[in-house]
Enzyme design. Structure first.
Site, mmCIF file in Angstrom:
data_model
loop_
_atom_site.group_PDB
_atom_site.id
_atom_site.type_symbol
_atom_site.label_atom_id
_atom_site.label_comp_id
_atom_site.label_asym_id
_atom_site.label_seq_id
_atom_site.Cartn_x
_atom_site.Cartn_y
_atom_site.Cartn_z
ATOM 1 N N THR A 53 0.851 -1.190 0.000
ATOM 2 C CA THR A 53 0.000 0.000 0.000
ATOM 3 C C THR A 53 0.889 1.244 0.000
ATOM 4 O O THR A 53 2.047 1.177 0.421
ATOM 5 C CB THR A 53 -0.972 -0.013 1.193
ATOM 6 O OG1 THR A 53 -0.221 -0.140 2.392
ATOM 7 C CG2 THR A 53 -1.964 -1.167 1.084
ATOM 8 N N THR A 55 1.411 4.362 1.601
ATOM 9 C CA THR A 55 2.142 4.887 2.760
ATOM 10 C C THR A 55 3.051 3.820 3.352
ATOM 11 O O THR A 55 4.191 4.115 3.737
ATOM 12 C CB THR A 55 1.155 5.409 3.831
ATOM 13 O OG1 THR A 55 0.373 6.458 3.249
ATOM 14 C CG2 THR A 55 1.884 5.940 5.049
ATOM 15 N N CYS A 56 2.583 2.608 3.386
ATOM 16 C CA CYS A 56 3.371 1.518 3.960
ATOM 17 C C CYS A 56 4.656 1.290 3.167
ATOM 18 O O CYS A 56 5.717 1.079 3.747
ATOM 19 C CB CYS A 56 2.545 0.234 4.001
ATOM 20 S SG CYS A 56 0.962 0.428 4.835
ATOM 21 N N SER A 57 4.543 1.329 1.858
ATOM 22 C CA SER A 57 5.692 1.073 0.989
ATOM 23 C C SER A 57 6.621 2.273 0.843
ATOM 24 O O SER A 57 7.834 2.113 0.752
ATOM 25 C CB SER A 57 5.225 0.649 -0.406
ATOM 26 O OG SER A 57 4.611 -0.615 -0.353
#
Length: 167
Positions: A53, A55-57
């Site tokens: 996703t 923001t996660c990545s």
């Protein structure tokens, strides 16, 4: 009930995709008991709603990669990223992020451990099922010493910098 500082984390099973076979770990998904993994260790845990996703990545995993050495210098034995994806997805994400050997990408595919922590996020209406809230915590021998839970849709307190400054 949501876990809090001073609580012992619940036992549960997390899976990790092992890319290189070693003694005791076969190639592919391996299941681990949380109680065994946390015993006698200081572990920085951060959780994300989902692998790959935005923001996660782009932010969350990179912050822990960037501060890996500093966290280790503060006594952290391991860094875990937990998501409610399966071990195959987490393994592919680890490869894409270049996190192998630095961050253990722990899968909670059925969200059982996440629910036991009281940190699940129901995104069923958005077609994403049960996910994890975004958070970070420091475990010391299985006891929560620090806990930073993000407000919905935010990325302000669960980054590596915040956890590092709290140590």
């Amino acid at each position: 009930m949501t876990i809090k500082v001073g609580d012992r984390v619940p036992d549960g099973t997390l899976t990790e995709f092992i890319a290189v076979e070693t003694e005791g770990c076969s190639l592919g998904p391996n299941a681990f008991q949380v109680a065994d993994l946390v015993k006698g260790k200081k572990i920085a845990v951060f959780a994300v709603p989902g692998a790959f996703t935005p923001t996660c990545s782009a932010k969350h995993v990179p912050s822990y990669l960037q501060h890996h050495d500093a966290l280790k210098a503060k006594g952290v034995d391991e860094i875990w990223c937990v998501a409610t994806n399966d071990a195959f997805v987490m393994g592919a994400w680890a490869k894409e992020q270049g996190s192998q050997g630095k961050i253990r990408m722990m899968a909670d595919g059925s969200a059982k451990w996440t629910k036991a922590l009281g940190l699940e996020l129901d995104l069923t209406e958005r077609g994403m099922g049960i996910r994890s809230q975004r958070y970070s915590m420091l475990l010391d021998d299985g006891v929560v010493k620090l806990l930073n839970i993000e407000a919905p849709g935010k990325y302000e307190v669960s980054d590596a910098e915040t956890l590092l400054n709290q140590l």
